[in-house]
Design an enzyme around this catalytic site. Structure first.
Site, PDB file in Angstrom:
ATOM      1  N   HIS A   1      -5.605   3.625  -2.012  1.00 11.60           N
ATOM      2  CA  HIS A   1      -6.955   4.001  -1.590  1.00 11.60           C
ATOM      3  C   HIS A   1      -7.249   5.386  -2.159  1.00 11.60           C
ATOM      4  O   HIS A   1      -6.623   6.365  -1.753  1.00 11.60           O
ATOM      5  CB  HIS A   1      -6.988   4.016  -0.056  1.00 11.60           C
ATOM      6  CG  HIS A   1      -8.340   4.289   0.524  1.00 11.60           C
ATOM      7  ND1 HIS A   1      -8.582   4.266   1.870  1.00 11.60           N
ATOM      8  CD2 HIS A   1      -9.531   4.603  -0.054  1.00 11.60           C
ATOM      9  CE1 HIS A   1      -9.856   4.539   2.105  1.00 11.60           C
ATOM     10  NE2 HIS A   1     -10.455   4.766   0.943  1.00 11.60           N
TER      11      HIS A   1
ATOM     12  N   HIS B   1       1.007   6.206   1.649  1.00 11.48           N
ATOM     13  CA  HIS B   1       1.835   7.131   2.431  1.00 11.48           C
ATOM     14  C   HIS B   1       2.920   7.804   1.595  1.00 11.48           C
ATOM     15  O   HIS B   1       3.459   8.835   1.995  1.00 11.48           O
ATOM     16  CB  HIS B   1       2.447   6.432   3.632  1.00 11.48           C
ATOM     17  CG  HIS B   1       1.434   6.149   4.700  1.00 11.48           C
ATOM     18  ND1 HIS B   1       0.432   7.035   5.024  1.00 11.48           N
ATOM     19  CD2 HIS B   1       1.270   5.084   5.513  1.00 11.48           C
ATOM     20  CE1 HIS B   1      -0.304   6.512   5.988  1.00 11.48           C
ATOM     21  NE2 HIS B   1       0.172   5.330   6.296  1.00 11.48           N
TER      22      HIS B   1
ATOM     23  N   ARG C   1      -7.046  12.873   0.116  1.00  9.52           N
ATOM     24  CA  ARG C   1      -5.995  13.390   1.002  1.00  9.52           C
ATOM     25  C   ARG C   1      -4.606  12.873   0.640  1.00  9.52           C
ATOM     26  O   ARG C   1      -3.614  13.460   1.013  1.00  9.52           O
ATOM     27  CB  ARG C   1      -6.316  13.100   2.465  1.00  9.52           C
ATOM     28  CG  ARG C   1      -6.179  11.660   2.853  1.00  9.52           C
ATOM     29  CD  ARG C   1      -6.245  11.482   4.350  1.00  9.52           C
ATOM     30  NE  ARG C   1      -7.553  11.799   4.884  1.00  9.52           N
ATOM     31  CZ  ARG C   1      -8.034  11.275   6.011  1.00  9.52           C
ATOM     32  NH1 ARG C   1      -7.286  10.447   6.708  1.00  9.52           N
ATOM     33  NH2 ARG C   1      -9.233  11.575   6.445  1.00  9.52           N
TER      34      ARG C   1
ATOM     35  N   ARG D   1      -9.401   8.076  -1.842  1.00  6.41           N
ATOM     36  CA  ARG D   1     -10.412   8.538  -0.882  1.00  6.41           C
ATOM     37  C   ARG D   1     -11.247   9.664  -1.473  1.00  6.41           C
ATOM     38  O   ARG D   1     -10.784  10.435  -2.316  1.00  6.41           O
ATOM     39  CB  ARG D   1      -9.728   9.058   0.385  1.00  6.41           C
ATOM     40  CG  ARG D   1      -8.974   8.010   1.180  1.00  6.41           C
ATOM     41  CD  ARG D   1      -8.381   8.650   2.432  1.00  6.41           C
ATOM     42  NE  ARG D   1      -9.422   9.156   3.289  1.00  6.41           N
ATOM     43  CZ  ARG D   1      -9.854   8.552   4.398  1.00  6.41           C
ATOM     44  NH1 ARG D   1      -9.298   7.428   4.798  1.00  6.41           N
ATOM     45  NH2 ARG D   1     -10.814   9.062   5.116  1.00  6.41           N
TER      46      ARG D   1
ATOM     47  N   THR E   1      -8.225   4.108   7.788  1.00  5.40           N
ATOM     48  CA  THR E   1      -9.450   3.316   7.825  1.00  5.40           C
ATOM     49  C   THR E   1      -9.622   2.702   9.210  1.00  5.40           C
ATOM     50  O   THR E   1      -8.738   2.009   9.704  1.00  5.40           O
ATOM     51  CB  THR E   1      -9.383   2.195   6.768  1.00  5.40           C
ATOM     52  OG1 THR E   1      -8.972   2.782   5.542  1.00  5.40           O
ATOM     53  CG2 THR E   1     -10.726   1.525   6.605  1.00  5.40           C
TER      54      THR E   1
ATOM     55  N   GLU F   1     -10.849  -9.239   2.881  1.00  2.00           N
ATOM     56  CA  GLU F   1      -9.622  -8.804   3.553  1.00  2.00           C
ATOM     57  C   GLU F   1      -9.960  -8.651   5.031  1.00  2.00           C
ATOM     58  O   GLU F   1     -10.802  -7.824   5.406  1.00  2.00           O
ATOM     59  CB  GLU F   1      -9.101  -7.489   2.971  1.00  2.00           C
ATOM     60  CG  GLU F   1      -7.800  -7.068   3.669  1.00  2.00           C
ATOM     61  CD  GLU F   1      -7.074  -5.923   2.981  1.00  2.00           C
ATOM     62  OE1 GLU F   1      -7.095  -5.851   1.733  1.00  2.00           O
ATOM     63  OE2 GLU F   1      -6.480  -5.097   3.706  1.00  2.00           O
TER      64      GLU F   1
ATOM     65  N   GLU G   1      -8.558   0.371  -3.281  1.00  2.00           N
ATOM     66  CA  GLU G   1      -9.450   0.453  -2.116  1.00  2.00           C
ATOM     67  C   GLU G   1     -10.404   1.612  -2.349  1.00  2.00           C
ATOM     68  O   GLU G   1      -9.981   2.706  -2.733  1.00  2.00           O
ATOM     69  CB  GLU G   1      -8.652   0.725  -0.842  1.00  2.00           C
ATOM     70  CG  GLU G   1      -7.743  -0.392  -0.426  1.00  2.00           C
ATOM     71  CD  GLU G   1      -6.964  -0.019   0.832  1.00  2.00           C
ATOM     72  OE1 GLU G   1      -7.251   1.023   1.450  1.00  2.00           O
ATOM     73  OE2 GLU G   1      -6.055  -0.766   1.174  1.00  2.00           O
TER      74      GLU G   1
ATOM     75  N   ASN H   1       0.864  -1.183   0.000  1.00  3.83           N
ATOM     76  CA  ASN H   1       0.000   0.000   0.000  1.00  3.83           C
ATOM     77  C   ASN H   1       0.900   1.233   0.000  1.00  3.83           C
ATOM     78  O   ASN H   1       1.668   1.452   0.946  1.00  3.83           O
ATOM     79  CB  ASN H   1      -0.893  -0.043   1.243  1.00  3.83           C
ATOM     80  CG  ASN H   1      -1.824   1.146   1.307  1.00  3.83           C
ATOM     81  OD1 ASN H   1      -1.399   2.280   1.103  1.00  3.83           O
ATOM     82  ND2 ASN H   1      -3.084   0.918   1.582  1.00  3.83           N
TER      83      ASN H   1
ATOM     84  N   HIS I   1      -3.810  -4.176   7.620  1.00  4.48           N
ATOM     85  CA  HIS I   1      -3.905  -3.062   8.566  1.00  4.48           C
ATOM     86  C   HIS I   1      -3.063  -3.332   9.812  1.00  4.48           C
ATOM     87  O   HIS I   1      -3.361  -4.245  10.578  1.00  4.48           O
ATOM     88  CB  HIS I   1      -5.345  -2.754   8.992  1.00  4.48           C
ATOM     89  CG  HIS I   1      -5.498  -1.306   9.361  1.00  4.48           C
ATOM     90  ND1 HIS I   1      -5.921  -0.346   8.478  1.00  4.48           N
ATOM     91  CD2 HIS I   1      -5.218  -0.652  10.499  1.00  4.48           C
ATOM     92  CE1 HIS I   1      -5.928   0.826   9.059  1.00  4.48           C
ATOM     93  NE2 HIS I   1      -5.492   0.670  10.292  1.00  4.48           N
TER      94      HIS I   1
HETATM   95  N1  PXP Z   1      -5.798  -2.711   3.966  1.00  2.87           N
HETATM   96  C1  PXP Z   1      -6.718  -1.719   4.067  1.00  2.87           C
HETATM   97  C2  PXP Z   1      -8.119  -2.014   3.630  1.00  2.87           C
HETATM   98  C3  PXP Z   1      -6.362  -0.439   4.537  1.00  2.87           C
HETATM   99  O1  PXP Z   1      -7.293   0.525   4.619  1.00  2.87           O
HETATM  100  C4  PXP Z   1      -5.029  -0.196   4.911  1.00  2.87           C
HETATM  101  C5  PXP Z   1      -4.621   1.155   5.410  1.00  2.87           C
HETATM  102  O2  PXP Z   1      -4.695   2.087   4.420  1.00  2.87           O
HETATM  103  C6  PXP Z   1      -4.096  -1.237   4.768  1.00  2.87           C
HETATM  104  C7  PXP Z   1      -4.506  -2.491   4.327  1.00  2.87           C
HETATM  105  C8  PXP Z   1      -2.655  -1.056   5.103  1.00  2.87           C
HETATM  106  O3  PXP Z   1      -2.510  -0.779   6.465  1.00  2.87           O
HETATM  107  P1  PXP Z   1      -1.106  -0.342   7.035  1.00  2.87           P
HETATM  108  O4  PXP Z   1      -0.752   0.954   6.383  1.00  2.87           O
HETATM  109  O5  PXP Z   1      -1.361  -0.227   8.501  1.00  2.87           O
HETATM  110  O6  PXP Z   1      -0.128  -1.423   6.677  1.00  2.87           O
END
Ligand code: PXP
Length: 247
Positions: A52, A12, A58, A54, A110, A160, A79, A9, A199
């Site tokens: 994601h 960031h 953001r 959004r 999330t 998931e 996402e 993901n 997550h």
């Molecule tokens: N899966 C989903 C559905 C998420 O919303 C997120 C966070 O954006 C992640 C995985 C990844 O989470 P993390 O950044 O804590 O590894």
């Protein structure tokens, strides 16, 4: 056991870019480059890229998703919250996978899984359109039998499992959460679903998660981007892939 796959993901990476360049995409040398980051993850062996988009934009922007679609060699997992605007974009981009997530503007990230059971009627037309376009759907849910049953009824390909509560607890509560994830994974597998998780998974707790039966794919972001500050993105992904190897 099958190899556990990693979707990175990269939200960031976009968070960092937006901190300096909001509204300037395409007009400045906006760094860090999200597509270059995705390609670095792929070079390091990631099996897919997750973003994601959004409603509040953001971090990831529409342009990022279109560019990723053109550039990725692995697969794109988008996402999205269940809104007509993002659905329309998903149907234009045609990611391999859509992960349906809950979304609220106040949250930092999330929080909690999507309540597929209570939002079922609103999700049905979205799921139908995504599936008709050949997109696999994977609701992001609490590790809970009722949510898994509702996901099956929705025609999901995967679920998931939300690992946030597992990641945020210690001691007995942590063990209870791990047990819930294990039970939910088995339950979802028995019902024919692919089992993914995400997550809060990091370089430490991965040793507990990697042995959960039936897990196919993990979506991990924060820990990789954090580690990348010290060792670079390719090394950070490679280290996590190594840690995901089951002993
Ligand atoms: N899966 C989903 C559905 C998420 O919303 C997120 C966070 O954006 C992640 C995985 C990844 O989470 P993390 O950044 O804590 O590894």
């Amino acid at each position: 056991m099958n190899t556990l796959r990693l979707g990175v993901n990269i939200d960031h990476v976009a968070t960092l870019r937006q901190a300096r360049y909001t509204g300037m995409l395409g007009t400045h040398n906006c760094e860090p480059d999200v597509v270059a980051a995705a390609l670095a993850c792929e070079r390091a062996g990631a099996h897919g890229i997750t973003v994601h988009l959004r409603a509040d934009r953001r971090h990831i922007q529409d342009e990022d998703v279109f560019q990723l679609r053109k550039s990725l060699k692995t697969k794109l997992n988008l996402e999205m919250g269940n809104t007509p605007e993002i659905l329309e974009i998903a149907l234009r981009i045609l990611p391999e996978d859509v992960c349906l997530v809950p979304e609220n503007r106040q949250e930092v990230t999330t929080e909690g899984g999507l309540d597929v059971a209570s939002q079922f009627d609103a999700l049905v037309p979205t799921a139908r359109q995504l599936k008709a376009a050949g997109i696999r759907i994977s609701p992001f849910i609490e590790p809970d039998a009722a949510q898994i049953d509702a996901s099956v009824a929705l025609g999901a390909h995967a679920v998931e499992l939300h690992t946030g509560a597992f990641a945020n607890t210690l001691g007995e509560a942590h063990q209870r959460e791990l047990a819930r994830i294990r039970e939910a994974a088995a339950y979802a597998h028995e019902r024919g679903l692919q089992v993914n998780a995400g997550h809060g998974i990091n370089y430490t707790n991965i040793v507990e998660i990697r042995d959960v039966p039936y897990l196919a794919e993990l979506n991990i972001g924060h820990t990789i981007v954090s580690r990348a500050i010290f060792v670079g993105l390719e090394n950070a992904v490679a280290e996590l892939l190594a840690a995901m190897q089951r002993k």
